[in-house]
Design a protein around this motif. Structure first.
Motif, PDB file in Angstrom:
ATOM      1  N   LYS B  12       0.833  -1.206   0.000  1.00  0.00           N
ATOM      2  CA  LYS B  12       0.000   0.000   0.000  1.00  0.00           C
ATOM      3  C   LYS B  12       0.867   1.255   0.000  1.00  0.00           C
ATOM      4  N   GLU B  13       1.894   1.242   0.849  1.00  0.00           N
ATOM      5  CA  GLU B  13       2.798   2.393   0.950  1.00  0.00           C
ATOM      6  C   GLU B  13       3.467   2.672  -0.402  1.00  0.00           C
ATOM      7  N   TYR B  14       3.946   1.617  -1.041  1.00  0.00           N
ATOM      8  CA  TYR B  14       4.648   1.787  -2.323  1.00  0.00           C
ATOM      9  C   TYR B  14       3.712   2.324  -3.404  1.00  0.00           C
ATOM     10  N   SER B  61      13.229  -4.392  -4.609  1.00  0.00           N
ATOM     11  CA  SER B  61      12.193  -5.011  -5.456  1.00  0.00           C
ATOM     12  C   SER B  61      10.902  -4.195  -5.489  1.00  0.00           C
ATOM     13  N   ARG B  62      10.896  -3.024  -4.855  1.00  0.00           N
ATOM     14  CA  ARG B  62       9.643  -2.276  -4.777  1.00  0.00           C
ATOM     15  C   ARG B  62       9.102  -1.905  -6.154  1.00  0.00           C
ATOM     16  N   TYR B  63       9.989  -1.511  -7.086  1.00  0.00           N
ATOM     17  CA  TYR B  63       9.500  -1.086  -8.406  1.00  0.00           C
ATOM     18  C   TYR B  63       9.092  -2.284  -9.264  1.00  0.00           C
ATOM     19  N   ALA B  64       9.754  -3.409  -9.060  1.00  0.00           N
ATOM     20  CA  ALA B  64       9.320  -4.627  -9.751  1.00  0.00           C
ATOM     21  C   ALA B  64       7.914  -5.003  -9.276  1.00  0.00           C
ATOM     22  N   ALA B  65       7.647  -4.804  -7.974  1.00  0.00           N
ATOM     23  CA  ALA B  65       6.314  -5.104  -7.426  1.00  0.00           C
ATOM     24  C   ALA B  65       5.258  -4.223  -8.101  1.00  0.00           C
ATOM     25  N   ILE B  66       5.586  -2.956  -8.281  1.00  0.00           N
ATOM     26  CA  ILE B  66       4.639  -2.063  -8.958  1.00  0.00           C
ATOM     27  C   ILE B  66       4.529  -2.447 -10.433  1.00  0.00           C
ATOM     28  N   GLY B  67       5.670  -2.802 -11.025  1.00  0.00           N
ATOM     29  CA  GLY B  67       5.677  -3.181 -12.441  1.00  0.00           C
ATOM     30  C   GLY B  67       4.803  -4.392 -12.722  1.00  0.00           C
ATOM     31  N   ILE B  68       4.871  -5.390 -11.856  1.00  0.00           N
ATOM     32  CA  ILE B  68       4.116  -6.620 -12.127  1.00  0.00           C
ATOM     33  C   ILE B  68       2.615  -6.381 -11.976  1.00  0.00           C
ATOM     34  N   GLU B  69       2.238  -5.518 -11.040  1.00  0.00           N
ATOM     35  CA  GLU B  69       0.819  -5.184 -10.880  1.00  0.00           C
ATOM     36  C   GLU B  69       0.337  -4.309 -12.049  1.00  0.00           C
ATOM     37  N   THR B  70       1.207  -3.433 -12.519  1.00  0.00           N
ATOM     38  CA  THR B  70       0.871  -2.597 -13.673  1.00  0.00           C
ATOM     39  C   THR B  70       0.632  -3.478 -14.895  1.00  0.00           C
ATOM     40  N   PHE B  71       1.516  -4.452 -15.079  1.00  0.00           N
ATOM     41  CA  PHE B  71       1.337  -5.381 -16.205  1.00  0.00           C
ATOM     42  C   PHE B  71       0.017  -6.147 -16.064  1.00  0.00           C
TER      43      PHE B  71
END
Lengths: 324, 324
Positions: B12-14, B61-71
């Motif tokens: 949530k924070e990210y 890995s925070r941006y990868a986490a956002i990236g995978i949800e974006t995908f």
């Protein structure tokens, strides 16, 4: 150093070696259909020419060359669906030959396939190359959205139009060149110069496109002339005309560009008459020449023998005279 | 080690720290609309949990986490257009709130945005991570195409169906876990085990979804029950029923699944009656349990203290009991 013809043969060789088919067939057949003997392949040609210019190994950039063309064709595939264009390079477009859902999903797969190609060849500059590719990809989406937004607006300015075509057309040519040079480990000043060269070529290319649509010879250009006028499309020609027109001419143009007569020929004639009164053809030619000169200045700034730049000069000539 | 609740707060924070808006607004507004407080965010949660499991730094890995949800959300956005689904997470879908062209182009931009996030954080394993991401992305397109192909076919087998849901649903969960572990430099045997864990969870998750659609409590599940039956959708339940049915039952099912009555309730009742005769609910529960056990065995094979695996165990429970 390779000649332009030799570079073109390399592009053909590299594409012929790829098989774009796969399973499920309904996903990959439209990709193979789109990429098989498709178009002028200017972007991979530019990419390989840039690698070769700096003495790089073409085998290192070959997959990036395929990747950038795959990406370009993905954008065309989705654009054709969004614009409902029936024909691309003399062939039925994917959304018509198959259906809209196939066009959406195969296009998505082509976008991903472009990344697969970029990732195929490890290289010390790969992270930087991928960053240029992602930024450029996003800019092209932005350009396409501005283009769609402009259809709904009547107050588009020339700077806005130029920014739109920079994003929609120029940045991919520029990125192809810069990426090609990065595979040859070219110094940053040179990759930047090559990028500027590509931007100016791209802007000149698009204005030439606008010009040819209105004044081109149907046979050489390969498209019907006057379609932009018929479709009430905002082009550099129209925006320049609106800028220099007097009140009466501006009203005439506004009226003409809000009409869609069954027979478009009289309308096209009337618009061209106003363009002639305002010397729009000459003004556009002048602007193209300015971009062309700026491009050449950027290319000249690269400290390499003139003869090594021959392929890029020739390619520019072909592109801007549109004999390619 | 963080608890599952703490990991959820990190997700949530990210996401709260990101602004998905941009220009032109017509391109980025649908992206922000889709990603703002959107859904369960299971994939980024799994990705961060995997990083944390191996003692990695979540900031890597925070941006990868956002990236995978974006995908993931990009695929939903395009799927909703292709399926003409009016509602997603209780909100009007993008193609209806805006228009189909906006859904196509914003989706394309989201796909690219996912790559931007993955490229944001350099890491020694980045090339491998990007390779997993591109392969997984393509597999998801393949899964979606198989799903569309199956709508036109009456001879889909259970292995084909399982392969389709592996591609369409399971691989992204598996990739999220493996990628998260790679940010923590986990050994290959462990990242492979985590991938297998994800595949089995994904298969169990999708069969649970099929089951809930037929037998779920509308209130807890949040969807109307019986929609798969109403829409003549091929699910594990139907394929299992066709496999175990006698000739009369098979004919009944064939007739029912080629009808679309105005009031679907009697049809749903009749289908469920056949399912009950064939004990489809129990058989599906058994299959889910087998996948669940296989998943747990993979997780057990990782030589780390049991308590460190607590968040992944809890997440699995929530996913498969679908209280999350």
């Amino acid at each position: 150093m390779l000649t332009l013809d030799q570079l073109s043969l390399k592009v053909k060789e590299y594409f012929d070696a790829e098989d774009f088919h796969g399973t499920p067939a309904n996903l990959f057949d439209p990709i193979a259909y789109t990429l098989a003997d498709g178009g002028k392949r200017i972007r991979p040609l530019m990419l390989l020419a840039a690698t070769d210019l700096f003495g790089g190994d073409l085998r290192q950039s070959r997959y990036a060359a395929i990747g950038i063309e795959t990406f370009h064709n993905f954008t065309l595939l989705h654009d054709d669906l969004m614009d409902q264009s029936p024909i691309r390079r003399g062939k039925t477009t994917v959304y018509l030959k198959w259906n809209p859902n196939t066009a959406i999903l195969s296009g998505d797969a082509m976008n991903i396939l472009a990344w697969q190609y970029f990732l195929k060849q490890p290289h010390p500059n790969l992270h930087q190359i991928l960053n240029i590719f992602q930024q450029t990809s996003m800019e092209i989406c932005q350009g396409q959205q501005y283009d769609m937004d402009f259809e709904q607006r009547n107050d588009v300015t020339i700077p806005e139009y130029l920014e739109m075509i920079r994003l929609k057309t120029a940045v991919l040519l520029a990125a192809a060149l810069k990426i090609g040079a990065l595979y040859a480990n070219a110094p940053q000043a040179d990759t930047d110069a090559l990028y500027d060269f590509g931007i100016n070529i791209g802007l000149a290319f698009q204005l030439r496109d606008d010009l040819l649509d209105a004044y081109g010879d149907t046979q050489t250009f390969g498209k019907q002339t006057g379609t932009d006028i018929k479709d009430n499309k905002k082009t550099y020609l129209l925006l320049k005309a609106l800028q220099t027109a007097d009140t009466a001419q501006r009203q005439q143009l506004a009226d003409l560009f809000s009409s869609t007569p069954a027979d478009p020929q009289p309308k096209i004639k009337q618009v061209l008459a106003i363009y002639d009164q305002l010397q729009i053809k000459q003004q556009t030619e002048t602007q193209i020449a300015l971009y062309h000169e700026a491009a050449i200045r950027s290319l000249d700034s690269i400290d390499l023998p003139q003869e090594s730049k021959q392929p890029l000069h020739q390619l520019t000539q072909k592109l801007l005279n549109r004999n390619i």
